[in-house]
Design a protein around this motif. Structure first.
Motif, PDB file in Angstrom:
ATOM      1  N   GLU A 232      33.496  49.265  23.651  1.00 55.29           N
ATOM      2  CA  GLU A 232      34.465  49.987  24.109  1.00 55.29           C
ATOM      3  C   GLU A 232      34.205  49.929  25.707  1.00 55.29           C
ATOM      4  OE1 GLU A 232      34.355  53.653  22.349  1.00 55.29           O
ATOM      5  OE2 GLU A 232      35.387  52.785  20.280  1.00 55.29           O
ATOM      6  N   VAL A 233      35.128  49.318  26.522  1.00 57.45           N
ATOM      7  CA  VAL A 233      34.907  49.128  27.955  1.00 57.45           C
ATOM      8  C   VAL A 233      35.041  50.651  28.603  1.00 57.45           C
ATOM      9  CG1 VAL A 233      35.646  48.023  30.331  1.00 57.45           C
ATOM     10  CG2 VAL A 233      35.501  46.694  28.192  1.00 57.45           C
ATOM     11  N   GLY A 234      33.902  50.938  29.386  1.00 58.93           N
ATOM     12  CA  GLY A 234      34.315  52.289  30.164  1.00 58.93           C
ATOM     13  C   GLY A 234      34.553  52.288  31.728  1.00 58.93           C
ATOM     14  N   SER A 235      33.517  52.316  32.314  1.00 59.42           N
ATOM     15  CA  SER A 235      33.749  52.117  33.973  1.00 59.42           C
ATOM     16  C   SER A 235      33.673  50.397  34.279  1.00 59.42           C
ATOM     17  CB  SER A 235      32.658  52.791  34.524  1.00 59.42           C
ATOM     18  OG  SER A 235      32.663  52.566  35.750  1.00 59.42           O
ATOM     19  N   VAL A 236      34.610  49.905  34.811  1.00 58.24           N
ATOM     20  CA  VAL A 236      34.583  48.600  35.260  1.00 58.24           C
ATOM     21  C   VAL A 236      34.438  48.478  36.899  1.00 58.24           C
ATOM     22  CG1 VAL A 236      35.876  46.376  35.693  1.00 58.24           C
ATOM     23  CG2 VAL A 236      36.418  48.039  33.697  1.00 58.24           C
ATOM     24  N   LEU A 237      32.893  47.667  36.990  1.00 53.83           N
ATOM     25  CA  LEU A 237      32.474  47.496  38.179  1.00 53.83           C
ATOM     26  C   LEU A 237      32.844  46.363  38.918  1.00 53.83           C
ATOM     27  CD1 LEU A 237      28.744  48.369  37.307  1.00 53.83           C
ATOM     28  CD2 LEU A 237      30.719  50.233  38.221  1.00 53.83           C
ATOM     29  N   ARG A 238      32.981  45.285  38.079  1.00 52.85           N
ATOM     30  CA  ARG A 238      33.692  44.059  38.460  1.00 52.85           C
ATOM     31  C   ARG A 238      34.384  42.984  37.462  1.00 52.85           C
ATOM     32  NH1 ARG A 238      30.530  40.308  42.476  1.00 52.85           N
ATOM     33  NH2 ARG A 238      31.464  41.418  44.278  1.00 52.85           N
ATOM     34  N   GLY A 239      35.631  42.791  37.737  1.00 60.73           N
ATOM     35  CA  GLY A 239      36.153  42.000  36.751  1.00 60.73           C
ATOM     36  C   GLY A 239      37.571  42.837  36.193  1.00 60.73           C
ATOM     37  N   ASP A 240      38.036  42.441  35.204  1.00 61.28           N
ATOM     38  CA  ASP A 240      39.362  43.220  34.698  1.00 61.28           C
ATOM     39  C   ASP A 240      39.308  43.402  33.381  1.00 61.28           C
ATOM     40  OD1 ASP A 240      39.397  40.526  33.919  1.00 61.28           O
ATOM     41  OD2 ASP A 240      41.154  40.265  34.762  1.00 61.28           O
ATOM     42  N   LEU A 241      38.223  43.612  32.542  1.00 56.99           N
ATOM     43  CA  LEU A 241      38.139  43.644  31.066  1.00 56.99           C
ATOM     44  C   LEU A 241      38.553  45.239  30.924  1.00 56.99           C
ATOM     45  CD1 LEU A 241      34.780  42.219  29.937  1.00 56.99           C
ATOM     46  CD2 LEU A 241      37.197  41.184  29.570  1.00 56.99           C
ATOM     47  N   ARG A 242      39.248  45.472  29.641  1.00 57.56           N
ATOM     48  CA  ARG A 242      39.728  46.515  29.397  1.00 57.56           C
ATOM     49  C   ARG A 242      39.630  46.828  27.836  1.00 57.56           C
ATOM     50  NH1 ARG A 242      39.228  47.319  34.197  1.00 57.56           N
ATOM     51  NH2 ARG A 242      40.800  47.903  35.751  1.00 57.56           N
ATOM     52  N   GLY A 243      39.860  47.922  27.394  1.00 59.12           N
ATOM     53  CA  GLY A 243      39.890  48.258  25.698  1.00 59.12           C
ATOM     54  C   GLY A 243      38.855  48.083  25.180  1.00 59.12           C
ATOM     55  N   THR A 244      38.787  47.174  24.271  1.00 59.94           N
ATOM     56  CA  THR A 244      37.717  47.032  23.175  1.00 59.94           C
ATOM     57  C   THR A 244      37.468  45.366  23.351  1.00 59.94           C
ATOM     58  OG1 THR A 244      37.860  48.909  21.833  1.00 59.94           O
ATOM     59  CG2 THR A 244      36.574  47.092  20.943  1.00 59.94           C
ATOM     60  N   VAL A 245      36.068  44.923  23.513  1.00 60.31           N
ATOM     61  CA  VAL A 245      35.787  43.567  23.509  1.00 60.31           C
ATOM     62  C   VAL A 245      34.791  43.290  22.715  1.00 60.31           C
ATOM     63  CG1 VAL A 245      36.768  43.267  26.129  1.00 60.31           C
ATOM     64  CG2 VAL A 245      34.234  43.921  25.516  1.00 60.31           C
ATOM     65  N   ARG A 246      34.682  41.932  22.396  1.00 59.92           N
ATOM     66  CA  ARG A 246      33.458  41.546  21.583  1.00 59.92           C
ATOM     67  C   ARG A 246      32.122  40.905  22.665  1.00 59.92           C
ATOM     68  NH1 ARG A 246      34.718  37.374  17.287  1.00 59.92           N
ATOM     69  NH2 ARG A 246      32.954  38.467  15.938  1.00 59.92           N
ATOM     70  N   VAL A 247      31.139  41.392  22.653  1.00 57.82           N
ATOM     71  CA  VAL A 247      30.071  41.272  23.503  1.00 57.82           C
ATOM     72  C   VAL A 247      28.967  40.379  22.429  1.00 57.82           C
ATOM     73  CG1 VAL A 247      28.309  41.866  25.267  1.00 57.82           C
ATOM     74  CG2 VAL A 247      30.640  42.803  25.181  1.00 57.82           C
ATOM     75  N   THR A 248      28.527  39.331  22.867  1.00 55.10           N
ATOM     76  CA  THR A 248      27.191  38.757  22.255  1.00 55.10           C
ATOM     77  C   THR A 248      26.010  39.082  22.885  1.00 55.10           C
ATOM     78  OG1 THR A 248      27.464  36.544  23.070  1.00 55.10           O
ATOM     79  CG2 THR A 248      28.675  36.978  21.327  1.00 55.10           C
ATOM     80  N   TYR A 249      24.546  39.073  22.302  1.00 57.53           N
ATOM     81  CA  TYR A 249      23.554  39.624  22.924  1.00 57.53           C
ATOM     82  C   TYR A 249      22.668  38.776  22.007  1.00 57.53           C
ATOM     83  CZ  TYR A 249      19.666  42.289  24.473  1.00 57.53           C
ATOM     84  OH  TYR A 249      18.389  42.534  24.738  1.00 57.53           O
ATOM     85  N   GLY A 250      21.787  38.008  22.728  1.00 59.32           N
ATOM     86  CA  GLY A 250      20.398  37.412  22.233  1.00 59.32           C
ATOM     87  C   GLY A 250      19.579  36.946  23.187  1.00 59.32           C
ATOM     88  N   LEU A 251      18.137  36.660  22.669  1.00 57.65           N
ATOM     89  CA  LEU A 251      17.080  36.373  23.788  1.00 57.65           C
ATOM     90  C   LEU A 251      17.076  34.965  23.798  1.00 57.65           C
ATOM     91  CD1 LEU A 251      14.691  39.001  23.069  1.00 57.65           C
ATOM     92  CD2 LEU A 251      16.255  38.940  24.937  1.00 57.65           C
ATOM     93  N   ASP A 252      16.314  34.319  24.739  1.00 58.92           N
ATOM     94  CA  ASP A 252      16.075  32.772  24.826  1.00 58.92           C
ATOM     95  C   ASP A 252      15.188  32.361  23.627  1.00 58.92           C
ATOM     96  OD1 ASP A 252      17.690  32.174  26.948  1.00 58.92           O
ATOM     97  OD2 ASP A 252      16.004  32.375  28.432  1.00 58.92           O
TER      98      ASP A 252
END
Length: 105
Positions: free
Chosen positions: A26-46
């Motif tokens: 759930e997107v909170g404070s936007v520092l740069r860009g225009d995402l809003r609402g709920t997004v899918r984020v992927t996270y993994g290591l090299d």
């Protein structure tokens, strides 16, 4: 770049050859860009396995959309260990986000 509260871990899968954890955020404070609402984020290591992000906790995300953002969401660009966002971290990232973007030459 935004702060976001992890709503849930969804799955782990291969995206464009990378093993990724997929989270609903759930997107909170936007520092740069225009995402809003709920997004899918992927996270993994090299290398190795990334520790799971904790549901209900807030992190700072710097993301870029995958080739198919509807299906794959947005990739977390920072591949180090994620830490909970705190005031000092947020101040530093707000300053960084305010810097002008320079086009590559």
């Amino acid at each position: 770049m935004f702060t976001g509260r992890v709503a849930a871990f969804e799955e782990q899968r291969q995206i464009e050859g990378w093993t990724q954890d997929v989270y609903r955020v759930e997107v909170g404070s936007v520092l740069r860009g225009d995402l809003r609402g709920t997004v899918r984020v992927t996270y993994g290591l090299d290398e190795g396995t990334a520790p799971r992000l904790q549901a209900g906790r807030t992190y700072l995300f710097a993301t870029n959309a995958w080739a198919d953002p509807v299906r794959d969401g947005h990739a977390q660009l920072y591949l180090g260990e994620m830490e909970l966002v705190d005031d000092a971290q947020l101040v530093a990232w707000k300053k960084a986000a305010a810097l002008p973007l320079v086009a590559a030459q």
